[in-house]
Design a protein around this motif. Sequence first.
Motif, PDB file in Angstrom:
ATOM      1  N   CYS A  67       1.042  -1.093  -0.042  1.00 35.12           N
ATOM      2  CA  CYS A  67       0.027  -0.044   0.175  1.00 35.12           C
ATOM      3  C   CYS A  67       1.009   1.221  -0.137  1.00 35.12           C
ATOM      4  CB  CYS A  67      -0.821  -0.088   1.235  1.00 35.12           C
ATOM      5  SG  CYS A  67      -2.095   1.361   1.402  1.00 35.12           S
ATOM      6  N   ALA A  68       1.021   1.976  -0.968  1.00 37.59           N
ATOM      7  CA  ALA A  68       2.178   2.998  -1.331  1.00 37.59           C
ATOM      8  C   ALA A  68       1.819   4.433  -0.996  1.00 37.59           C
ATOM      9  CB  ALA A  68       2.500   3.058  -2.752  1.00 37.59           C
ATOM     10  N   ALA A  69       0.461   4.447  -0.212  1.00 36.57           N
ATOM     11  CA  ALA A  69       0.233   5.663   0.113  1.00 36.57           C
ATOM     12  C   ALA A  69      -0.955   5.577   1.514  1.00 36.57           C
ATOM     13  CB  ALA A  69      -0.390   6.748  -0.699  1.00 36.57           C
ATOM     14  N   SER A  70      -0.350   5.160   2.497  1.00 32.55           N
ATOM     15  CA  SER A  70      -1.005   4.482   3.662  1.00 32.55           C
ATOM     16  C   SER A  70      -2.015   5.513   4.337  1.00 32.55           C
ATOM     17  CB  SER A  70      -0.231   3.664   4.628  1.00 32.55           C
ATOM     18  OG  SER A  70       0.664   4.641   5.329  1.00 32.55           O
ATOM     19  N   SER A  71      -1.206   6.828   4.383  1.00 32.64           N
ATOM     20  CA  SER A  71      -2.125   7.817   5.215  1.00 32.64           C
ATOM     21  C   SER A  71      -2.177   7.357   6.619  1.00 32.64           C
ATOM     22  CB  SER A  71      -3.409   8.521   4.693  1.00 32.64           C
ATOM     23  OG  SER A  71      -3.947   9.512   5.231  1.00 32.64           O
ATOM     24  N   THR A  72      -3.627   7.559   7.190  1.00 33.34           N
ATOM     25  CA  THR A  72      -3.537   7.331   8.653  1.00 33.34           C
ATOM     26  C   THR A  72      -3.927   5.923   8.798  1.00 33.34           C
ATOM     27  OG1 THR A  72      -5.890   8.144   8.365  1.00 33.34           O
ATOM     28  CG2 THR A  72      -4.052   9.693   9.577  1.00 33.34           C
ATOM     29  N   GLY A  73      -3.957   5.164   7.958  1.00 36.50           N
ATOM     30  CA  GLY A  73      -3.792   3.811   8.134  1.00 36.50           C
ATOM     31  C   GLY A  73      -5.089   2.978   7.478  1.00 36.50           C
ATOM     32  N   GLU A  74      -6.230   3.777   7.330  1.00 32.74           N
ATOM     33  CA  GLU A  74      -7.314   3.032   7.079  1.00 32.74           C
ATOM     34  C   GLU A  74      -7.214   2.298   5.766  1.00 32.74           C
ATOM     35  OE1 GLU A  74      -8.975   6.991   8.946  1.00 32.74           O
ATOM     36  OE2 GLU A  74      -7.161   6.137   7.851  1.00 32.74           O
ATOM     37  N   GLU A  75      -6.789   2.635   4.761  1.00 26.85           N
ATOM     38  CA  GLU A  75      -6.467   1.515   3.480  1.00 26.85           C
ATOM     39  C   GLU A  75      -5.668   0.228   3.614  1.00 26.85           C
ATOM     40  OE1 GLU A  75      -4.098   2.369  -0.488  1.00 26.85           O
ATOM     41  OE2 GLU A  75      -6.167   3.454  -0.502  1.00 26.85           O
ATOM     42  N   PRO A  76      -4.456   0.420   4.412  1.00 27.54           N
ATOM     43  CA  PRO A  76      -3.826  -0.559   4.518  1.00 27.54           C
ATOM     44  C   PRO A  76      -4.572  -1.913   5.693  1.00 27.54           C
ATOM     45  CG  PRO A  76      -2.495   1.012   5.779  1.00 27.54           C
ATOM     46  CD  PRO A  76      -3.571   1.606   4.653  1.00 27.54           C
ATOM     47  N   TYR A  77      -5.408  -0.972   6.602  1.00 28.44           N
ATOM     48  CA  TYR A  77      -6.103  -1.978   7.492  1.00 28.44           C
ATOM     49  C   TYR A  77      -7.313  -2.717   6.791  1.00 28.44           C
ATOM     50  CZ  TYR A  77      -3.087  -0.310  11.556  1.00 28.44           C
ATOM     51  OH  TYR A  77      -2.219  -0.247  12.360  1.00 28.44           O
ATOM     52  N   SER A  78      -7.734  -1.791   5.892  1.00 26.68           N
ATOM     53  CA  SER A  78      -8.978  -2.535   4.933  1.00 26.68           C
ATOM     54  C   SER A  78      -8.362  -3.621   3.881  1.00 26.68           C
ATOM     55  CB  SER A  78      -9.316  -1.385   4.210  1.00 26.68           C
ATOM     56  OG  SER A  78      -9.988  -0.320   4.656  1.00 26.68           O
ATOM     57  N   ILE A  79      -7.023  -3.513   3.473  1.00 29.21           N
ATOM     58  CA  ILE A  79      -6.534  -4.550   2.999  1.00 29.21           C
ATOM     59  C   ILE A  79      -6.364  -5.675   3.963  1.00 29.21           C
ATOM     60  CG2 ILE A  79      -4.603  -5.257   1.611  1.00 29.21           C
ATOM     61  CD1 ILE A  79      -3.962  -2.394   0.903  1.00 29.21           C
ATOM     62  N   ALA A  80      -5.827  -5.410   4.994  1.00 28.54           N
ATOM     63  CA  ALA A  80      -5.592  -6.609   6.138  1.00 28.54           C
ATOM     64  C   ALA A  80      -6.898  -7.304   6.525  1.00 28.54           C
ATOM     65  CB  ALA A  80      -5.014  -5.860   7.253  1.00 28.54           C
ATOM     66  N   MET A  81      -8.055  -6.507   6.515  1.00 31.15           N
ATOM     67  CA  MET A  81      -9.234  -7.247   6.733  1.00 31.15           C
ATOM     68  C   MET A  81      -9.587  -8.158   5.406  1.00 31.15           C
ATOM     69  SD  MET A  81     -11.448  -4.282   8.849  1.00 31.15           S
ATOM     70  CE  MET A  81     -10.855  -2.836   8.205  1.00 31.15           C
ATOM     71  N   THR A  82      -9.311  -7.732   4.622  1.00 34.66           N
ATOM     72  CA  THR A  82      -9.753  -8.550   3.229  1.00 34.66           C
ATOM     73  C   THR A  82      -9.153  -9.752   3.246  1.00 34.66           C
ATOM     74  OG1 THR A  82     -10.399  -6.412   2.108  1.00 34.66           O
ATOM     75  CG2 THR A  82     -10.019  -8.392   0.927  1.00 34.66           C
ATOM     76  N   GLU A  95       2.657 -10.632   3.246  1.00 34.76           N
ATOM     77  CA  GLU A  95       3.154  -9.559   3.837  1.00 34.76           C
ATOM     78  C   GLU A  95       2.570  -8.423   3.281  1.00 34.76           C
ATOM     79  OE1 GLU A  95       7.602  -7.706   4.168  1.00 34.76           O
ATOM     80  OE2 GLU A  95       7.201  -9.141   2.842  1.00 34.76           O
ATOM     81  N   ILE A  96       1.991  -7.400   4.537  1.00 37.15           N
ATOM     82  CA  ILE A  96       1.429  -6.246   3.885  1.00 37.15           C
ATOM     83  C   ILE A  96       2.280  -5.014   4.330  1.00 37.15           C
ATOM     84  CG2 ILE A  96      -0.647  -4.718   4.177  1.00 37.15           C
ATOM     85  CD1 ILE A  96      -2.114  -7.344   4.833  1.00 37.15           C
ATOM     86  N   ILE A  97       2.738  -4.354   3.415  1.00 33.80           N
ATOM     87  CA  ILE A  97       3.671  -3.242   3.547  1.00 33.80           C
ATOM     88  C   ILE A  97       2.889  -2.024   3.255  1.00 33.80           C
ATOM     89  CG2 ILE A  97       5.957  -1.943   3.045  1.00 33.80           C
ATOM     90  CD1 ILE A  97       6.364  -5.003   1.734  1.00 33.80           C
ATOM     91  N   ALA A  98       2.964  -0.870   4.194  1.00 34.75           N
ATOM     92  CA  ALA A  98       2.343   0.260   4.132  1.00 34.75           C
ATOM     93  C   ALA A  98       3.434   1.427   4.248  1.00 34.75           C
ATOM     94  CB  ALA A  98       1.313   0.354   5.212  1.00 34.75           C
ATOM     95  N   SER A  99       3.352   2.448   3.165  1.00 33.94           N
ATOM     96  CA  SER A  99       4.400   3.536   3.377  1.00 33.94           C
ATOM     97  C   SER A  99       3.558   4.692   3.203  1.00 33.94           C
ATOM     98  CB  SER A  99       5.302   2.981   2.372  1.00 33.94           C
ATOM     99  OG  SER A  99       4.932   3.287   0.813  1.00 33.94           O
ATOM    100  N   ASP A 100       4.276   5.699   3.423  1.00 36.25           N
ATOM    101  CA  ASP A 100       3.819   6.973   3.196  1.00 36.25           C
ATOM    102  C   ASP A 100       5.041   8.000   3.559  1.00 36.25           C
ATOM    103  OD1 ASP A 100       0.486   8.470   3.090  1.00 36.25           O
ATOM    104  OD2 ASP A 100       2.144   9.690   4.011  1.00 36.25           O
ATOM    105  N   ILE A 101       4.847   9.417   2.869  1.00 35.56           N
ATOM    106  CA  ILE A 101       5.912  10.354   3.235  1.00 35.56           C
ATOM    107  C   ILE A 101       5.606  10.882   4.305  1.00 35.56           C
ATOM    108  CG2 ILE A 101       4.587  12.008   1.771  1.00 35.56           C
ATOM    109  CD1 ILE A 101       7.312  12.707   0.437  1.00 35.56           C
TER     110      ILE A 101
END
Length: 280
Positions: free
Chosen positions: A113-128, A141-147
Amino acid sequence: MVSNIGGGAAKQEFAFSQSDFQQVKGILYKKTGIQLADSKDSMVYSRLARRLRALKLPHFAAYLQYLATHENEEQHFINALTTNLTSFFRESHHFPVLKRYLQEMPNSRRIWCAASSTGEEPYSIAMTVAEMYGRFDVPIEIIASDIDSKVLQTARDGIYPIERIEGLSLEQKKRFFQKGTGSNAGKVRVVPELAKMVSFTQLNLTAKEWQISSPIDVIFCRNVMIYFDKETQIRILERMVSMMSKKGIYVAGHSENFAAAEHVVKLLGKTVYKPVKRSV
């Protein structure tokens, strides 16, 4: 004080000239590759004015001088100007696509997840992923990054106002979140088992090096490319695709279109692409 930006006649707390705005645009582009539109002058003023107040600086010219001479201010500058609009299961059509892909590609091992922001997107991926496998202990492996370092800390904490999960099913709420009590009433926290599925890391997509392992089977990079010019978009896209597995998928945002990059990716469905060329 009177600003020379956005009408000129309105009184502003800090002097902010067209030259100041152009310098901010140039610095942000150099540091992040983000191309600010000329219409973003008011946004720049309001977000950076907080830094001027915090540093007790009299005007934007003084702030720009401070930025040039204090290296530790760079991250504050970037954090202030990067946009972090997100929600759980935003653009919800992508998550059944992810589930189906994992079912069809059981050897998949890595999602970025290349723009994780505050986490809602990668956690949605993890839930899925957890729902697909029926457990938290998965071989993915779920990698979440943000600038933005500030939003990454929020993501790692995994604590949100309870209103953020209103759109989730009752089963998802019970399985993936803990309700706060006492001083934490009105908040929820992702359960530790879900939090462990995601690793967060700070990453600038325009940096020379990415500390991301390959091959990557699925990349979520949604509503990020729109902030880059076309040249930067193609360069980042080519680099990402070079790290993907042959049968991987690239998930873009609703406002992004890669018709001009058909040598890199091919459209599969609604803002979902497959790599055309690869090096791994």
